[in-house]
Design a protein around this motif. Structure first.
Motif, PDB file in Angstrom:
ATOM      1  N   GLU A 228       0.817  -1.325   0.072  1.00  0.00           N
ATOM      2  CA  GLU A 228      -0.113  -0.117  -0.059  1.00  0.00           C
ATOM      3  C   GLU A 228       0.986   1.217  -0.032  1.00  0.00           C
ATOM      4  N   GLU A 229       2.068   1.324   0.760  1.00  0.00           N
ATOM      5  CA  GLU A 229       2.765   2.299   0.800  1.00  0.00           C
ATOM      6  C   GLU A 229       3.327   2.660  -0.391  1.00  0.00           C
ATOM      7  N   TYR A 230       3.791   1.780  -1.198  1.00  0.00           N
ATOM      8  CA  TYR A 230       4.491   1.984  -2.298  1.00  0.00           C
ATOM      9  C   TYR A 230       3.758   1.565  -3.596  1.00  0.00           C
ATOM     10  N   ARG A 231       2.489   1.087  -3.419  1.00  0.00           N
ATOM     11  CA  ARG A 231       1.714   0.707  -4.591  1.00  0.00           C
ATOM     12  C   ARG A 231       2.390   0.055  -5.803  1.00  0.00           C
ATOM     13  N   CYS A 232       2.659  -1.332  -5.237  1.00  0.00           N
ATOM     14  CA  CYS A 232       3.321  -2.283  -5.901  1.00  0.00           C
ATOM     15  C   CYS A 232       3.176  -3.597  -5.289  1.00  0.00           C
ATOM     16  N   PRO A 233       3.512  -4.674  -6.469  1.00  0.00           N
ATOM     17  CA  PRO A 233       3.551  -5.951  -5.673  1.00  0.00           C
ATOM     18  C   PRO A 233       4.578  -6.216  -4.723  1.00  0.00           C
ATOM     19  N   VAL A 234       4.246  -7.022  -3.752  1.00  0.00           N
ATOM     20  CA  VAL A 234       5.319  -7.505  -2.608  1.00  0.00           C
ATOM     21  C   VAL A 234       5.328  -8.841  -2.556  1.00  0.00           C
ATOM     22  N   PHE A 235       6.381  -9.513  -2.472  1.00  0.00           N
ATOM     23  CA  PHE A 235       6.552 -11.233  -2.236  1.00  0.00           C
ATOM     24  C   PHE A 235       6.682 -11.166  -0.666  1.00  0.00           C
ATOM     25  N   VAL A 236       6.212 -12.374  -0.418  1.00  0.00           N
ATOM     26  CA  VAL A 236       6.688 -13.126   0.903  1.00  0.00           C
ATOM     27  C   VAL A 236       7.234 -14.348   0.620  1.00  0.00           C
ATOM     28  N   MET A 237       8.679 -14.573   0.537  1.00  0.00           N
ATOM     29  CA  MET A 237       9.247 -15.785   0.168  1.00  0.00           C
ATOM     30  C   MET A 237       9.612 -16.677   1.421  1.00  0.00           C
ATOM     31  N   ALA A 238       8.539 -17.316   1.920  1.00  0.00           N
ATOM     32  CA  ALA A 238       8.822 -18.300   2.668  1.00  0.00           C
ATOM     33  C   ALA A 238       9.432 -19.573   2.105  1.00  0.00           C
ATOM     34  N   ASP A 239       9.442 -20.760   2.796  1.00  0.00           N
ATOM     35  CA  ASP A 239       9.755 -22.077   2.404  1.00  0.00           C
ATOM     36  C   ASP A 239       9.000 -23.273   2.962  1.00  0.00           C
ATOM     37  N   GLU A 240       9.117 -24.291   2.445  1.00  0.00           N
ATOM     38  CA  GLU A 240       8.403 -25.352   2.961  1.00  0.00           C
ATOM     39  C   GLU A 240       8.338 -25.653   4.766  1.00  0.00           C
ATOM     40  N   VAL A 241       9.813 -25.495   5.066  1.00  0.00           N
ATOM     41  CA  VAL A 241      10.011 -25.711   6.462  1.00  0.00           C
ATOM     42  C   VAL A 241       9.125 -24.677   7.319  1.00  0.00           C
ATOM     43  N   ILE A 242       9.371 -23.431   7.129  1.00  0.00           N
ATOM     44  CA  ILE A 242       8.451 -22.473   7.565  1.00  0.00           C
ATOM     45  C   ILE A 242       7.004 -22.691   7.341  1.00  0.00           C
ATOM     46  N   GLY A 243       6.645 -22.989   6.299  1.00  0.00           N
ATOM     47  CA  GLY A 243       5.193 -23.159   5.906  1.00  0.00           C
ATOM     48  C   GLY A 243       4.535 -24.268   6.687  1.00  0.00           C
ATOM     49  N   HIS A 244       5.190 -25.220   7.157  1.00  0.00           N
ATOM     50  CA  HIS A 244       4.632 -26.613   7.592  1.00  0.00           C
ATOM     51  C   HIS A 244       5.126 -26.637   9.003  1.00  0.00           C
ATOM     52  N   MET A 245       5.695 -25.923   9.698  1.00  0.00           N
ATOM     53  CA  MET A 245       6.257 -26.160  10.973  1.00  0.00           C
ATOM     54  C   MET A 245       5.411 -25.422  11.813  1.00  0.00           C
ATOM     55  N   ARG A 246       5.142 -25.982  13.261  1.00  0.00           N
ATOM     56  CA  ARG A 246       4.109 -25.242  14.210  1.00  0.00           C
ATOM     57  C   ARG A 246       4.864 -24.851  15.289  1.00  0.00           C
ATOM     58  N   GLU A 247       4.598 -23.634  15.553  1.00  0.00           N
ATOM     59  CA  GLU A 247       5.102 -22.881  16.837  1.00  0.00           C
ATOM     60  C   GLU A 247       4.264 -21.732  17.306  1.00  0.00           C
ATOM     61  N   LYS A 248       4.645 -21.306  18.679  1.00  0.00           N
ATOM     62  CA  LYS A 248       3.912 -20.468  19.160  1.00  0.00           C
ATOM     63  C   LYS A 248       4.047 -19.008  18.700  1.00  0.00           C
ATOM     64  N   ILE A 249       2.786 -18.501  18.451  1.00  0.00           N
ATOM     65  CA  ILE A 249       2.910 -17.086  17.949  1.00  0.00           C
ATOM     66  C   ILE A 249       2.194 -16.212  18.884  1.00  0.00           C
ATOM     67  N   VAL A 250       2.535 -14.972  18.981  1.00  0.00           N
ATOM     68  CA  VAL A 250       1.650 -13.992  20.002  1.00  0.00           C
ATOM     69  C   VAL A 250       1.030 -13.020  18.885  1.00  0.00           C
ATOM     70  N   VAL A 251      -0.216 -12.670  19.163  1.00  0.00           N
ATOM     71  CA  VAL A 251      -0.908 -11.794  18.016  1.00  0.00           C
ATOM     72  C   VAL A 251      -1.696 -10.710  19.084  1.00  0.00           C
ATOM     73  N   ASP A 252      -1.007  -9.762  19.006  1.00  0.00           N
ATOM     74  CA  ASP A 252      -1.488  -8.264  19.731  1.00  0.00           C
ATOM     75  C   ASP A 252      -2.549  -7.444  18.768  1.00  0.00           C
ATOM     76  N   GLU A 253      -3.758  -7.929  18.541  1.00  0.00           N
ATOM     77  CA  GLU A 253      -4.290  -6.978  17.521  1.00  0.00           C
ATOM     78  C   GLU A 253      -4.466  -5.476  17.922  1.00  0.00           C
ATOM     79  N   ASP A 254      -4.405  -4.989  19.000  1.00  0.00           N
ATOM     80  CA  ASP A 254      -4.423  -3.728  19.331  1.00  0.00           C
ATOM     81  C   ASP A 254      -3.137  -2.970  19.111  1.00  0.00           C
ATOM     82  N   ASN A 255      -1.968  -3.601  18.875  1.00  0.00           N
ATOM     83  CA  ASN A 255      -0.768  -2.969  18.635  1.00  0.00           C
ATOM     84  C   ASN A 255      -0.249  -3.277  17.016  1.00  0.00           C
TER      85      ASN A 255
END
Length: 373
Positions: free
Chosen positions: A159-186
């Motif tokens: 949105e800031e630069y009005r262009c396509p942006v890639f998120v280049m993940a890989d299978e390890v990160i896509g399929h592994m499970r970990e704890k994440i913290v989501v603070d929607e207020d911030n």
């Protein structure tokens, strides 16, 4: 209030997309990214969004371009073969300055190769896959938390630069499970800049920061959107060299002139290191463990934004090292970028293919081969 989740990386990506305001997804199922689509198919309707399974990846990229011009933050998710099919439409999105997010959960390649195994085989494709001059932005997560965070950041940058942006993940990160913290207020969300309806509005104006406000179809603006070389009104002007140069230079400069704001790296122990290891994505996890195990003077740089390549940061953080080691899951892609910008140093590659992460022991063996104190 912050919440904790124990989830898969692809699910975290979908959760991040919704948190960023994504309300349209179009895609075609492909391993190892399928869970992104599956999760959004279930969750988008709950927030007033739409999910469409397209007939192929060519149509998927076209659909999210249309979704973005329709006023919705839009994304797709795919892997290497799908990225190959999307490239013409990705080029159209750069030329028409359309904010979209493309998630690439990379797998073994070329062709269909290893659908369920990890790789970082598409890094140069994200940079050079479509023809012509343009400057992409790409992020590379190395944890499930970062897959969530970087997806939000990708929407903000789009949105800031009005262009396509890639998120280049890989299978390890896509399929592994970990704890994440989501603070929607911030969570910081960048809203789309909408123009005021005036006779003076030019949708592709050559303004100082390079990014003009973008209307949606139906807002009442009489504008033309094309992949052809166009003037500031959007009307094709394919035979005037000055028009083409002015347009393409602005599209490139709005990213290049903001490298300092866009580029992100993290580092440890680089100031007096004899060897600096440069890595990104899942291999960073092995690099950190290897650095913590060795008694030699070794530091590391973690690249969060491979594109635009963080030239100045890499130069600065490797300035005192004798040797640089690039660790990645391919036979050398970002290695050539590091070698290009680091002068008068030995740049080595530990490139692992076949589907498995480089191990800390393999990295330590490579360090021993290179020497160092």
């Amino acid at each position: 209030m912050a919440e904790e989740f124990f989830i898969q990386g692809n699910e975290a990506c979908a959760k991040g997309a919704i948190a960023a305001g994504c309300r349209f997804f179009a895609g075609y199922p492909i391993t190892p990214s399928t869970e992104v689509a599956e999760t959004l198919a279930r969750e988008l309707p709950k927030v007033g969004g739409s999910f469409v399974q397209m007939e192929d990846e060519i149509a998927s990229a076209g659909a999210i371009i249309g979704g973005s011009w329709g006023g919705a933050k839009s994304m797709t998710a795919t892997s290497g073969p799908g990225i190959s099919l999307m490239q013409e439409n990705i080029g159209y999105a750069f030329m028409s300055e359309t904010p979209i997010v493309i998630v690439d959960v990379q797998r073994g390649s070329p062709s269909t190769a290893q659908p369920t195994m990890a790789s970082q085989s598409d890094m140069m494709q994200a940079r050079w896959g479509s023809h012509g001059d343009y400057e992409p932005i790409a992020l590379s997560p190395s944890s499930v938390q970062e897959f969530f965070d970087f997806t939000i950041k990708a929407f903000n940058l789009a949105e800031e630069y009005r262009c396509p942006v890639f998120v280049m993940a890989d299978e390890v990160i896509g399929h592994m499970r970990e704890k994440i913290v989501v603070d929607e207020d911030n969570i910081e969300i960048v809203a789309r800049k909408r123009p005021e309806k005036t006779d003076e509005y030019l949708p592709f104006e050559n303004i100082e920061n390079g990014t003009t406000p973008m209307p949606a179809f139906g807002d009442g603006f009489n504008i033309h959107v094309t992949g052809l070389t166009h003037d500031e009104r959007g009307y094709p002007d394919t035979n005037t060299p000055e028009t083409h140069h002015k347009l393409i230079q602005r599209i490139c400069d709005k990213v290049l002139n903001n490298r300092d704001k866009i580029c992100s790296v993290r580092s440890e122990n680089c100031e007096d290191a004899d060897i600096v290891i440069v890595s990104y994505g899942a291999p960073v996890r092995s690099v950190v463990e290897a650095v913590n195990k060795t008694d030699k003077k070794v530091g590391y740089v973690k690249i969060d934004t491979p594109w635009p390549f963080p030239v100045e940061q890499i130069k600065e953080l490797t300035a005192n090292a004798k040797d640089i080691l690039v660790v990645e899951m391919n036979l050398g892609q970002m290695y050539y970028e590091v070698d290009r910008v680091v002068k008068d140093k030995n740049v080595h590659l530990l490139g692992v293919i076949g589907g498995l992460l480089p191990t800390p022991d393999e990295i330590l063996e490579k360090i021993d081969e290179m020497g160092g104190n």
